[in-house]
Design an enzyme around this catalytic site. Sequence first.
Site, short mmCIF file in Angstrom:
data_model
loop_
_atom_site.label_atom_id
_atom_site.label_comp_id
_atom_site.label_asym_id
_atom_site.label_seq_id
_atom_site.Cartn_x
_atom_site.Cartn_y
_atom_site.Cartn_z
N LYS A 1 42.34 130.79 -26.84
CA LYS A 1 43.16 131.34 -25.78
C LYS A 1 42.58 132.36 -24.80
CE LYS A 1 47.75 131.51 -25.82
NZ LYS A 1 48.76 130.73 -26.46
N1 GLU Z 1 50.42 128.08 -24.44
C1 GLU Z 1 50.80 126.88 -25.34
C2 GLU Z 1 50.73 127.36 -26.68
O1 GLU Z 1 50.68 128.58 -27.03
C3 GLU Z 1 50.15 125.60 -24.85
C4 GLU Z 1 48.89 125.63 -25.00
C5 GLU Z 1 48.18 124.30 -24.70
O2 GLU Z 1 48.94 123.41 -24.06
O3 GLU Z 1 47.12 124.17 -24.82
O4 GLU Z 1 50.92 126.65 -27.47
#
Ligand code: GLU
Length: 451
Positions: free
Chosen positions: A139
């Site tokens: 993240k």
């Molecule tokens: N931000 C989204 C989540 O928290 C998607 C993450 C992604 O597609 O890699 O799942």
Amino acid sequence: MLEDKKKDQAKIVYPEALITTDQIEVSRIVEKEILIETNPFEMAKKQIDIVAEKIGLDPNIREYLKRVERSLIVSIPIMMDNGSLKIFEGYRVHHSTVRGPGKGGIRYSPDVYLDEIKALATWMTFKCSLLNLPLGGAKGGVCVDPRKLSEGELERLTRRYTAEIINVIGPDIDIPAPDINTGPQIMAWIMDTYSMHKGRAIPGVVTGKPIEIGGSVGRETATGMGLFYVLEALCNKINIDLKTQNIVVQGFGNVGGNIANILHEKGCNIIAVSDITGGLYAKSGLNIKELLEWRDRNNYLKDFQNKNYKFITNEDILTIKCDILIPAAIENQITQSNAYNINCKIILEGANGPTTPKADGILKKRGIIVVPDILANAGGVCVSYFEYIQDIHSYFWNLNRINQELENILVEAFEDVYSLSKEKFVTLRTAAYMIAILKLAKAIELRGIFP
Ligand code: GLU
């Protein structure tokens, strides 16, 4: 808000001469509880502990999972339009790359801090493991309010952030994606900056890109679609007619806006929605299409006028009497202070980490079903995975195929979680974590600890 969070986490100084050792001990326990209740990474570790006990997880693996592989903190100097230099702070965290390259979004928010990103990276690992995607968890975030930047400033910020994290991202290292306040345009700038540095177009470095440069159809609505498929599967299981349900959605961004829209189109009654500026309530149902148009023109729900709608606060929205509550904003929304006042049958977690472990315990006692984030909102990363595959193969699918494969994967994951929760008499969250952690533990065991 960030200051409050930091204050909550700050060490309490004990004037030793005035209080007894017992009091110090009690204060320390309280301090620790506040920390677990408000710090998302402490919350994620607590969730790991709960499940580790249940499945008798090897203590070494438990400790392993409670650490992130690497955290990168970067400074992002930006020349602002008025000629001044502003320095922003950014992060990219890899929680685990045991099962494949890191995967997870990038959020832009003035409240972002490292422990939040570490928690979100950890939840991504579990999400991908639960869905059997060959990906790890990562993240990123930048501490900024993007609405206060001009388009040019936002682009410079994104490109410089990308340059700062360039060594830890890549199609087979870690693949970022959108999250709060980031979308296709920001992904396009990341893809371009990365590609310019490598000397060739590399669409697979991010997902959630515009379709014209290797994005996937259905990615923008994927989290909302996923929430719908999981909710539908649950309603079928417990014999609830979704169309007759009164629904409340907290958060009206990509996730909240899309699920409200999908459910509205399916004929459900959405009685309240909110964003950071507050919410709107109407017992007979809101016109979601109209609200989405207003949001797209004005950024926020604020100032929307309809004499039949009542204004409510963002906190009040959680305690409105309804059948299904969808927290689709940020972490830490359902806590021990409001869990007793939640007035619904089902909570479908659109956001990551909206319910604290203490609140989870209270909701369980109250018989409220919580569909956990790592299952409920996994549609986003699932279609990100489809985008990643399509980029590798340079062969693109149509929307039918995307939605069909998304439904297959999510319904299968839901069935696994639901049956395990029945078999072991545990909540859906514990069952989801049990499945995700066991798979991860097996992968760690098979690979072994290097060297
Ligand atoms: N931000 C989204 C989540 O928290 C998607 C993450 C992604 O597609 O890699 O799942």
